[in-house]
Design a protein around this motif. Structure first.
Motif, PDB file in Angstrom:
ATOM      1  N   GLU A  36       0.955  -1.145  -0.182  1.00  0.00           N
ATOM      2  CA  GLU A  36      -0.245   0.110  -0.119  1.00  0.00           C
ATOM      3  C   GLU A  36       0.740   0.841   0.331  1.00  0.00           C
ATOM      4  OE1 GLU A  36      -2.836   1.780   2.813  1.00  0.00           O
ATOM      5  OE2 GLU A  36      -3.300  -0.173   2.562  1.00  0.00           O
ATOM      6  N   ASP A  37       0.720   2.210  -0.810  1.00  0.00           N
ATOM      7  CA  ASP A  37       1.051   3.722  -0.850  1.00  0.00           C
ATOM      8  C   ASP A  37       2.574   3.421  -1.371  1.00  0.00           C
ATOM      9  OD1 ASP A  37      -1.397   4.981  -0.235  1.00  0.00           O
ATOM     10  OD2 ASP A  37       0.122   4.799   1.902  1.00  0.00           O
ATOM     11  N   THR A  38       2.491   2.500  -2.217  1.00  0.00           N
ATOM     12  CA  THR A  38       4.560   2.118  -2.982  1.00  0.00           C
ATOM     13  C   THR A  38       3.933   1.998  -4.263  1.00  0.00           C
ATOM     14  OG1 THR A  38       3.794   0.131  -3.041  1.00  0.00           O
ATOM     15  CG2 THR A  38       5.154   0.675  -1.345  1.00  0.00           C
ATOM     16  N   GLU A  39       2.804   2.759  -5.367  1.00  0.00           N
ATOM     17  CA  GLU A  39       2.775   2.937  -6.630  1.00  0.00           C
ATOM     18  C   GLU A  39       3.347   4.094  -7.255  1.00  0.00           C
ATOM     19  OE1 GLU A  39      -0.284   2.992  -4.339  1.00  0.00           O
ATOM     20  OE2 GLU A  39      -1.091   0.775  -4.813  1.00  0.00           O
ATOM     21  N   ILE A  40       3.798   3.690  -8.097  1.00  0.00           N
ATOM     22  CA  ILE A  40       4.775   5.372  -8.583  1.00  0.00           C
ATOM     23  C   ILE A  40       3.327   6.176  -9.322  1.00  0.00           C
ATOM     24  CG2 ILE A  40       6.792   6.078 -10.377  1.00  0.00           C
ATOM     25  CD1 ILE A  40       7.735   2.928  -9.367  1.00  0.00           C
ATOM     26  N   ASP A  41       3.782   7.182  -9.413  1.00  0.00           N
ATOM     27  CA  ASP A  41       2.778   8.166 -10.349  1.00  0.00           C
ATOM     28  C   ASP A  41       3.855   8.720 -11.374  1.00  0.00           C
ATOM     29  OD1 ASP A  41       1.124  10.001 -10.893  1.00  0.00           O
ATOM     30  OD2 ASP A  41       0.905  11.411  -9.275  1.00  0.00           O
ATOM     31  N   MET A  42       3.169   8.139 -12.784  1.00  0.00           N
ATOM     32  CA  MET A  42       3.739   9.097 -13.616  1.00  0.00           C
ATOM     33  C   MET A  42       4.275   9.871 -14.341  1.00  0.00           C
ATOM     34  SD  MET A  42       5.388   5.585 -14.488  1.00  0.00           S
ATOM     35  CE  MET A  42       6.300   5.617 -15.833  1.00  0.00           C
ATOM     36  N   ARG A  43       2.732  10.707 -13.574  1.00  0.00           N
ATOM     37  CA  ARG A  43       3.043  12.169 -13.794  1.00  0.00           C
ATOM     38  C   ARG A  43       4.001  12.939 -13.289  1.00  0.00           C
ATOM     39  NH1 ARG A  43      -3.693  12.492 -13.049  1.00  0.00           N
ATOM     40  NH2 ARG A  43      -2.506  10.693 -11.161  1.00  0.00           N
ATOM     41  N   ARG A  44       4.519  12.203 -11.961  1.00  0.00           N
ATOM     42  CA  ARG A  44       4.868  13.150 -11.409  1.00  0.00           C
ATOM     43  C   ARG A  44       6.886  13.319 -11.863  1.00  0.00           C
ATOM     44  NH1 ARG A  44       6.489  12.270  -4.858  1.00  0.00           N
ATOM     45  NH2 ARG A  44       7.690  14.127  -4.818  1.00  0.00           N
ATOM     46  N   THR A  45       7.121  14.227 -11.956  1.00  0.00           N
ATOM     47  CA  THR A  45       8.208  14.456 -12.391  1.00  0.00           C
ATOM     48  C   THR A  45       9.554  14.210 -11.675  1.00  0.00           C
ATOM     49  OG1 THR A  45       8.351  16.826 -12.830  1.00  0.00           O
ATOM     50  CG2 THR A  45       7.513  15.947 -14.589  1.00  0.00           C
TER      51      THR A  45
END
Length: 61
Positions: free
Chosen positions: A50-59
């Protein structure tokens, strides 16, 4: 140079055995309770990720 003629006496072993026999049931229960407090139960797979997902939109900088 000469070697010992007689083997060492086993007296220290007798002392250890008698000390071992002095352990009471109450002491064993106390040790068991103390050991149970130190046990770490791992999280379930879903909770661990949980909460380890990567946000691809974040630079990243």
């Amino acid at each position: 140079m000469s070697s010992q003629a007689a083997p060492p006496t086993p007296k220290p072993l007798r002392i250890a055995d008698s000390d071992l026999m002095r352990v009471t049931l109450a002491q064993l229960r106390a040790w068991e309770a103390e050991a149970a407090q130190g046990v770490v139960v791992p999280k379930a797979d879903e909770e661990a990720w949980e909460d380890t997902e990567i946000d691809m939109r974040r630079t990243a900088l």
